[in-house]
Design a protein around this motif. Structure first.
Motif, PDB file in Angstrom:
ATOM      1  N   ARG A 135       0.830  -1.220   0.000  1.00 12.76           N
ATOM      2  CA  ARG A 135       0.000   0.000   0.000  1.00 12.76           C
ATOM      3  C   ARG A 135       0.858   1.261   0.000  1.00 12.76           C
ATOM      4  O   ARG A 135       0.552   2.231  -0.688  1.00 12.76           O
ATOM      5  CB  ARG A 135      -0.945  -0.018   1.191  1.00 12.76           C
ATOM      6  N   LEU A 136       1.933   1.250   0.775  1.00 10.59           N
ATOM      7  CA  LEU A 136       2.836   2.396   0.816  1.00 10.59           C
ATOM      8  C   LEU A 136       3.526   2.597  -0.535  1.00 10.59           C
ATOM      9  O   LEU A 136       3.619   3.719  -1.035  1.00 10.59           O
ATOM     10  CB  LEU A 136       3.871   2.204   1.929  1.00 10.59           C
ATOM     11  N   LEU A 137       3.981   1.515  -1.144  1.00 12.77           N
ATOM     12  CA  LEU A 137       4.637   1.598  -2.453  1.00 12.77           C
ATOM     13  C   LEU A 137       3.684   2.147  -3.514  1.00 12.77           C
ATOM     14  O   LEU A 137       4.070   2.983  -4.321  1.00 12.77           O
ATOM     15  CB  LEU A 137       5.175   0.225  -2.863  1.00 12.77           C
ATOM     16  N   ILE A 138       2.433   1.719  -3.499  1.00 14.70           N
ATOM     17  CA  ILE A 138       1.450   2.214  -4.467  1.00 14.70           C
ATOM     18  C   ILE A 138       1.244   3.715  -4.292  1.00 14.70           C
ATOM     19  O   ILE A 138       1.241   4.478  -5.264  1.00 14.70           O
ATOM     20  CB  ILE A 138       0.115   1.448  -4.346  1.00 14.70           C
ATOM     21  N   LYS A 139       1.108   4.162  -3.054  1.00 13.51           N
ATOM     22  CA  LYS A 139       0.902   5.601  -2.802  1.00 13.51           C
ATOM     23  C   LYS A 139       2.123   6.419  -3.225  1.00 13.51           C
ATOM     24  O   LYS A 139       1.980   7.488  -3.816  1.00 13.51           O
ATOM     25  CB  LYS A 139       0.591   5.837  -1.325  1.00 13.51           C
ATOM     26  N   ILE A 140       3.305   5.921  -2.927  1.00 13.31           N
ATOM     27  CA  ILE A 140       4.515   6.655  -3.300  1.00 13.31           C
ATOM     28  C   ILE A 140       4.675   6.702  -4.820  1.00 13.31           C
ATOM     29  O   ILE A 140       5.038   7.735  -5.378  1.00 13.31           O
ATOM     30  CB  ILE A 140       5.763   6.038  -2.622  1.00 13.31           C
ATOM     31  N   CYS A 141       4.370   5.599  -5.505  1.00 14.49           N
ATOM     32  CA  CYS A 141       4.463   5.572  -6.972  1.00 14.49           C
ATOM     33  C   CYS A 141       3.518   6.580  -7.609  1.00 14.49           C
ATOM     34  O   CYS A 141       3.841   7.181  -8.628  1.00 14.49           O
ATOM     35  CB  CYS A 141       4.156   4.180  -7.508  1.00 14.49           C
ATOM     36  N   LYS A 142       2.358   6.780  -7.007  1.00 14.86           N
ATOM     37  CA  LYS A 142       1.400   7.745  -7.545  1.00 14.86           C
ATOM     38  C   LYS A 142       1.814   9.178  -7.254  1.00 14.86           C
ATOM     39  O   LYS A 142       1.351  10.101  -7.901  1.00 14.86           O
ATOM     40  CB  LYS A 142       0.008   7.472  -6.976  1.00 14.86           C
ATOM     41  N   THR A 143       2.689   9.373  -6.275  1.00 15.94           N
ATOM     42  CA  THR A 143       3.097  10.710  -5.854  1.00 15.94           C
ATOM     43  C   THR A 143       4.313  11.222  -6.612  1.00 15.94           C
ATOM     44  O   THR A 143       4.283  12.301  -7.188  1.00 15.94           O
ATOM     45  CB  THR A 143       3.414  10.723  -4.344  1.00 15.94           C
ATOM     46  N   SER A 144       5.406  10.434  -6.606  1.00 16.62           N
ATOM     47  CA  SER A 144       6.663  10.931  -7.167  1.00 16.62           C
ATOM     48  C   SER A 144       7.566   9.777  -7.578  1.00 16.62           C
ATOM     49  O   SER A 144       7.807   8.859  -6.787  1.00 16.62           O
ATOM     50  CB  SER A 144       7.370  11.792  -6.115  1.00 16.62           C
ATOM     51  N   PHE A 145       8.088   9.864  -8.787  1.00 14.14           N
ATOM     52  CA  PHE A 145       9.014   8.831  -9.251  1.00 14.14           C
ATOM     53  C   PHE A 145      10.322   8.872  -8.464  1.00 14.14           C
ATOM     54  O   PHE A 145      10.892   7.839  -8.129  1.00 14.14           O
ATOM     55  CB  PHE A 145       9.281   8.983 -10.751  1.00 14.14           C
ATOM     56  N   LEU A 146      10.791  10.064  -8.137  1.00 12.66           N
ATOM     57  CA  LEU A 146      12.022  10.198  -7.358  1.00 12.66           C
ATOM     58  C   LEU A 146      11.863   9.588  -5.967  1.00 12.66           C
ATOM     59  O   LEU A 146      12.739   8.842  -5.513  1.00 12.66           O
ATOM     60  CB  LEU A 146      12.448  11.668  -7.252  1.00 12.66           C
ATOM     61  N   LEU A 147      10.749   9.865  -5.290  1.00 14.96           N
ATOM     62  CA  LEU A 147      10.505   9.250  -3.976  1.00 14.96           C
ATOM     63  C   LEU A 147      10.404   7.733  -4.098  1.00 14.96           C
ATOM     64  O   LEU A 147      10.855   7.006  -3.216  1.00 14.96           O
ATOM     65  CB  LEU A 147       9.229   9.819  -3.347  1.00 14.96           C
ATOM     66  N   THR A 148       9.820   7.278  -5.187  1.00 18.21           N
ATOM     67  CA  THR A 148       9.716   5.832  -5.426  1.00 18.21           C
ATOM     68  C   THR A 148      11.105   5.207  -5.530  1.00 18.21           C
ATOM     69  O   THR A 148      11.370   4.168  -4.935  1.00 18.21           O
ATOM     70  CB  THR A 148       8.921   5.568  -6.715  1.00 18.21           C
ATOM     71  N   ARG A 149      11.996   5.862  -6.276  1.00 18.98           N
ATOM     72  CA  ARG A 149      13.369   5.340  -6.405  1.00 18.98           C
ATOM     73  C   ARG A 149      14.083   5.317  -5.063  1.00 18.98           C
ATOM     74  O   ARG A 149      14.829   4.383  -4.763  1.00 18.98           O
ATOM     75  CB  ARG A 149      14.154   6.167  -7.420  1.00 18.98           C
ATOM     76  N   ILE A 150      13.866   6.337  -4.249  1.00 22.58           N
ATOM     77  CA  ILE A 150      14.485   6.380  -2.919  1.00 22.58           C
ATOM     78  C   ILE A 150      13.920   5.250  -2.047  1.00 22.58           C
ATOM     79  O   ILE A 150      14.662   4.551  -1.363  1.00 22.58           O
ATOM     80  CB  ILE A 150      14.279   7.765  -2.267  1.00 22.58           C
ATOM     81  N   PHE A 151      12.605   5.066  -2.097  1.00 24.26           N
ATOM     82  CA  PHE A 151      11.950   4.014  -1.303  1.00 24.26           C
ATOM     83  C   PHE A 151      12.454   2.623  -1.686  1.00 24.26           C
ATOM     84  O   PHE A 151      12.603   1.752  -0.836  1.00 24.26           O
ATOM     85  CB  PHE A 151      10.431   4.105  -1.465  1.00 24.26           C
ATOM     86  N   THR A 152      12.729   2.406  -2.967  1.00 19.76           N
ATOM     87  CA  THR A 152      13.158   1.079  -3.414  1.00 19.76           C
ATOM     88  C   THR A 152      14.588   0.739  -2.994  1.00 19.76           C
ATOM     89  O   THR A 152      15.019  -0.397  -3.164  1.00 19.76           O
ATOM     90  CB  THR A 152      13.019   0.920  -4.941  1.00 19.76           C
ATOM     91  N   LYS A 153      15.299   1.707  -2.452  1.00 18.82           N
ATOM     92  CA  LYS A 153      16.633   1.403  -1.907  1.00 18.82           C
ATOM     93  C   LYS A 153      16.520   0.570  -0.633  1.00 18.82           C
ATOM     94  O   LYS A 153      17.471  -0.094  -0.236  1.00 18.82           O
ATOM     95  CB  LYS A 153      17.411   2.686  -1.649  1.00 18.82           C
ATOM     96  N   LEU A 154      15.350   0.597  -0.008  1.00 13.73           N
ATOM     97  CA  LEU A 154      15.102  -0.193   1.202  1.00 13.73           C
ATOM     98  C   LEU A 154      14.625  -1.583   0.794  1.00 13.73           C
ATOM     99  O   LEU A 154      13.435  -1.843   0.692  1.00 13.73           O
ATOM    100  CB  LEU A 154      14.047   0.494   2.079  1.00 13.73           C
ATOM    101  N   ARG A 155      15.569  -2.454   0.542  1.00 12.65           N
ATOM    102  CA  ARG A 155      15.231  -3.815   0.107  1.00 12.65           C
ATOM    103  C   ARG A 155      14.757  -4.657   1.279  1.00 12.65           C
ATOM    104  O   ARG A 155      15.253  -4.530   2.389  1.00 12.65           O
ATOM    105  CB  ARG A 155      16.441  -4.471  -0.549  1.00 12.65           C
ATOM    106  N   LEU A 156      13.781  -5.505   1.025  1.00  6.43           N
ATOM    107  CA  LEU A 156      13.239  -6.418   2.012  1.00  6.43           C
ATOM    108  C   LEU A 156      13.086  -7.786   1.352  1.00  6.43           C
ATOM    109  O   LEU A 156      11.989  -8.214   1.031  1.00  6.43           O
ATOM    110  CB  LEU A 156      11.887  -5.890   2.515  1.00  6.43           C
ATOM    111  N   PRO A 157      14.209  -8.472   1.093  1.00  6.00           N
ATOM    112  CA  PRO A 157      14.144  -9.743   0.341  1.00  6.00           C
ATOM    113  C   PRO A 157      13.559 -10.890   1.170  1.00  6.00           C
ATOM    114  O   PRO A 157      14.249 -11.547   1.933  1.00  6.00           O
ATOM    115  CB  PRO A 157      15.603 -10.010  -0.035  1.00  6.00           C
ATOM    116  N   ILE A 158      12.258 -11.111   1.003  1.00  4.14           N
ATOM    117  CA  ILE A 158      11.574 -12.146   1.779  1.00  4.14           C
ATOM    118  C   ILE A 158      11.073 -13.305   0.916  1.00  4.14           C
ATOM    119  O   ILE A 158      10.766 -14.362   1.439  1.00  4.14           O
ATOM    120  CB  ILE A 158      10.399 -11.562   2.586  1.00  4.14           C
ATOM    121  N   TYR A 159      11.000 -13.100  -0.397  1.00  3.50           N
ATOM    122  CA  TYR A 159      10.541 -14.159  -1.301  1.00  3.50           C
ATOM    123  C   TYR A 159      11.729 -14.710  -2.081  1.00  3.50           C
ATOM    124  O   TYR A 159      12.696 -14.002  -2.330  1.00  3.50           O
ATOM    125  CB  TYR A 159       9.463 -13.628  -2.252  1.00  3.50           C
TER     126      TYR A 159
END
Length: 185
Positions: A79-103
């Motif tokens: 849900r957070l990723l969807i909201k950030i993607c709709k807001t700003s591509f730059l914020l999305t790129r920053i958010f994706t630096k926080l990797r959470l490899p669970i699968y």
């Protein structure tokens, strides 16, 4: 994630992906830029699959779809990723630096995303789905690439994943129509 711009030359125009805003820029002067991008090996291999989709490996993980676990952290993350993607591509790129490899791989990540988000809005969520797969897959950092592509002349855009010779989203049949303008890895 790192980003590589992949320029497209067509009809005396050059199409360039702008890495901070996520916009597709169109320039009339074909001499505006030259393609001097150096690509890493995994981007080259994934581009080969994009240009020759008949060499893609078959997905076989959808048989274990019921075994994919979803918890409250996954739901919040999506849900957070969807909201950030709709807001700003730059914020999305920053958010994706926080990797959470669970699968284990992107296929399992995409199954989890599709379980969390209703199927009626999945077509509009290609970027969040691809980025969720990238940040939650254990294999992605070593063997995955997210592509952002354009369908010319309409300039419609789409995002998809290629990981370890596989396009892991069984329900995404649109990616083959798009020409990559950016690779995130």
């Amino acid at each position: 994630m790192k980003i590589t711009k992949l320029q497209i030359f067509r009809d005396n125009k050059i199409y360039i992906f702008e890495p901070y805003t996520g916009l597709l820029l169109e320039k009339n002067n074909i001499n505006f830029l030259t393609c001097d991008t150096i690509l890493c090996d995994k981007v080259i291999k994934a581009l080969e699959i994009n240009h020759n989709p008949y060499i893609i490996q078959k997905i076989n993980n959808y048989e274990n779809e019921k075994k994919i676990k979803i918890n409250k952290i996954n739901i919040l993350h999506v849900r957070l990723l969807i909201k950030i993607c709709k807001t700003s591509f730059l914020l999305t790129r920053i958010f994706t630096k926080l990797r959470l490899p669970i699968y284990n791989n992107s296929t399992e990540s995409i199954i989890a995303f599709r379980k969390i988000v209703p199927s009626s809005i999945q077509n509009d969520l290609c970027l969040p789905r691809a980025l969720f797969a990238a940040i939650t897959s254990k294999k992605f950092k070593e063997k995955g690439v997210v592509f952002i592509g354009v369908f010319l002349p309409s300039k419609s855009m789409h995002a998809w994943v290629i990981e370890d010779g596989v396009q892991p989203d069984l329900y995404d049949n649109m990616w083959i129509n798009f020409e990559p303008v950016a690779a995130l890895w």
